[in-house]
Design a protein around this motif. Structure first.
Motif, PDB file in Angstrom:
ATOM      1  N   LEU A  24       1.262  -2.065  -3.963  1.00 30.95           N
ATOM      2  CA  LEU A  24       0.284  -3.012  -4.515  1.00 30.95           C
ATOM      3  C   LEU A  24      -1.140  -2.553  -4.219  1.00 30.95           C
ATOM      4  N   HIS A  25      -1.367  -2.098  -2.999  1.00 30.90           N
ATOM      5  CA  HIS A  25      -2.682  -1.583  -2.621  1.00 30.90           C
ATOM      6  C   HIS A  25      -3.040  -0.358  -3.461  1.00 30.90           C
ATOM      7  N   VAL A  27      -1.930   0.375  -6.483  1.00 24.25           N
ATOM      8  CA  VAL A  27      -2.205  -0.075  -7.854  1.00 24.25           C
ATOM      9  C   VAL A  27      -3.626  -0.624  -7.958  1.00 24.25           C
ATOM     10  N   LYS A  28      -4.065  -1.377  -6.961  1.00 22.76           N
ATOM     11  CA  LYS A  28      -5.430  -1.902  -6.963  1.00 22.76           C
ATOM     12  C   LYS A  28      -6.453  -0.777  -6.932  1.00 22.76           C
ATOM     13  N   ILE A  29      -6.209   0.235  -6.109  1.00 23.87           N
ATOM     14  CA  ILE A  29      -7.125   1.382  -6.035  1.00 23.87           C
ATOM     15  C   ILE A  29      -7.166   2.118  -7.368  1.00 23.87           C
ATOM     16  N   THR A  31      -6.452   0.980 -10.344  1.00 24.55           N
ATOM     17  CA  THR A  31      -7.096   0.130 -11.353  1.00 24.55           C
ATOM     18  C   THR A  31      -8.611   0.213 -11.229  1.00 24.55           C
ATOM     19  N   LYS A  32      -9.117   0.105 -10.015  1.00 25.76           N
ATOM     20  CA  LYS A  32     -10.565   0.184  -9.788  1.00 25.76           C
ATOM     21  C   LYS A  32     -11.101   1.556 -10.184  1.00 25.76           C
TER      22      LYS A  32
END
Length: 117
Positions: A24-25, A27-29, A31-32
């Motif tokens: 999840l972490h 994926v967030k990175i 995406t950003k």
């Protein structure tokens, strides 16, 4: 009494939760990062105008105002000619074309008339 299998299953579940949290972490990175790269790409596609380019555009259109300015409106061919004229002054951004010259000229005119009010 806790069996070895129960302990093993608890360890597997804890490991699964850690892996899910890490994914999840990640994926967030990603995406950003993707958002930043997309903005940089859009920015690279925009024309950036320097003061000398703006001055040369205004001077050129002023000098050639009799060659097609009808009621203060220039033909697209005039904006295309400006783009060629100011090309040596390019500092950054994409090269200007007739469309970007027309847009910038409209902005400059709007600023000028707003300042007169």
């Amino acid at each position: 009494m806790m069996l070895a299998t129960d302990h093993y299953l608890e360890q597997v579940e804890a490991h699964r939760q850690r892996v899910c949290a890490q994914l999840l972490h990640l994926v967030k990175i990603l995406t950003k990062t993707s958002e930043i790269m997309a903005e940089e790409h859009r920015s690279a596609l925009r024309a950036r105008w320097s003061d000398p380019e703006i001055a040369a555009m205004v001077d050129y259109l002023h000098e050639h105002r009799s060659e097609g300015a009808q009621g203060g409106k220039f033909k697209q061919s005039a904006f295309n000619a400006v783009a060629v004229h100011i090309q040596p002054l390019l500092v950054s951004g994409k090269a200007k074309d007739g469309s970007s010259v027309k847009t910038k000229f409209s902005q400059v005119c709007a600023l000028h008339f707003d300042a007169m009010d």
